[in-house]
Scaffold this motif. Sequence first.
Motif, PDB file in Angstrom:
ATOM      1  N   VAL A 112      -6.824  -3.193  -4.818  1.00 46.12           N
ATOM      2  CA  VAL A 112      -5.820  -3.788  -4.224  1.00 46.12           C
ATOM      3  C   VAL A 112      -5.046  -4.812  -5.221  1.00 46.12           C
ATOM      4  CG1 VAL A 112      -5.366  -5.329  -2.475  1.00 46.12           C
ATOM      5  CG2 VAL A 112      -6.774  -3.661  -1.974  1.00 46.12           C
ATOM      6  N   ARG A 131      -3.025  -2.625  -7.825  1.00 44.17           N
ATOM      7  CA  ARG A 131      -1.904  -2.068  -7.065  1.00 44.17           C
ATOM      8  C   ARG A 131      -0.759  -3.157  -6.846  1.00 44.17           C
ATOM      9  NH1 ARG A 131      -3.105  -2.092  -1.543  1.00 44.17           N
ATOM     10  NH2 ARG A 131      -1.521  -3.626  -1.612  1.00 44.17           N
ATOM     11  N   HIS A 153      -6.077   1.308   2.075  1.00 43.92           N
ATOM     12  CA  HIS A 153      -5.793  -0.042   1.400  1.00 43.92           C
ATOM     13  C   HIS A 153      -5.229  -1.163   2.435  1.00 43.92           C
ATOM     14  CE1 HIS A 153      -5.669   0.460  -2.937  1.00 43.92           C
ATOM     15  NE2 HIS A 153      -6.365   1.399  -2.606  1.00 43.92           N
ATOM     16  N   GLU A 178      -6.839  -4.712   3.364  1.00 40.91           N
ATOM     17  CA  GLU A 178      -6.109  -5.961   3.412  1.00 40.91           C
ATOM     18  C   GLU A 178      -5.961  -6.709   4.678  1.00 40.91           C
ATOM     19  OE1 GLU A 178      -2.708  -5.641   0.062  1.00 40.91           O
ATOM     20  OE2 GLU A 178      -2.799  -4.037   1.350  1.00 40.91           O
ATOM     21  N   ALA A 217       0.613  -1.234  -0.068  1.00 42.75           N
ATOM     22  CA  ALA A 217      -0.064   0.078   0.065  1.00 42.75           C
ATOM     23  C   ALA A 217       0.748   1.277  -0.288  1.00 42.75           C
ATOM     24  CB  ALA A 217      -0.953  -0.073   1.207  1.00 42.75           C
TER      25      ALA A 217
END
Length: 316
Positions: free
Chosen positions: A44, A47, A298, A302, A12
């Motif tokens: 996510v 990324r 983020h 997660e 992140a």
Amino acid sequence: MKAAQITSYGAADVLRVNEVARPAPGAGEVLVSVEASSVNGHDVIVRAGELKMVSGRRFPLGAGLDFAGVVVETGADVEGYRAGDRVWGMVHPRKRHVTAGAAEYVVVPAGRISLVPAGVSSVDAASLVVTGATALLALRDSVHAVKGERVLVRGAAGGVGTAVVQLAHALGCHVTALARDRHAPVLTGLGADEVLDYGSTTSDAIGPFDVIVDTVGTELNCYRSRLAAGGRMVTVGLSASALAAIAASSVYGSRRVRTFSANPDTAVLRDLADKVTSVALRPVIDSVYPLTDIAAAHKAFERGGVVGKHVVAVSA
């Protein structure tokens, strides 16, 4: 303008909020002043670099799939919208974006937005775009759930899961939610008829179900085996192992594991707005972060263990 961008693939902390030029709408496009976005699984995995075949290797990349805000300007050939309209929508999930929903402004085709339901804040609206559209398409178009059927929602406390619970309840289905035991009061309040603790409940001890909606993406074959005759299953929790299980399940015909990528157009967003207006669907928000803390949002996503959505407030 300020925009959250992915500066490289990774954890992140690769997210940065940068100053970039404000985009201008072209023909058929709308410029929206974004008030809120949210964090989704798609954000996510982009990324993290799991969709490099689509997003490529050029940086920066825009962050944020969905948005809610106010129309600032319309391009040529746009009908039905004008400056000042409150709208919600999402950028195309399979295209590369230098800036996206988590930015002060976003440009999108007019066919990817609709009006926000009256009385719904932008924070609430942003929490519903991807999750609500995914739940609606899963139940309506993928597994064709109908009144009276027994529905299992796996990962029921997450953003998509809470939306599926509500919409399945509104359909008149018997809803079994599989989630952490501590989330039972919330899920019961959303319409779940029973809540099972996923930590102590094994797949072979439950069912059979007419419909299974999975948001986790693991143990798909185990849960697929809990379908009744004529049952249907869909997963929106995609991974390499999930894709392999989906492919292998094709031998089971109608009882295979289905999947899809939610990519709502204006018609779907209008249907979603109807669900919100009729109170068949309401927002469930775990936390709200400012745009400058999108990396923290983020990280929280997660870690899991949430109820509902992490929303990113862009402007008030």
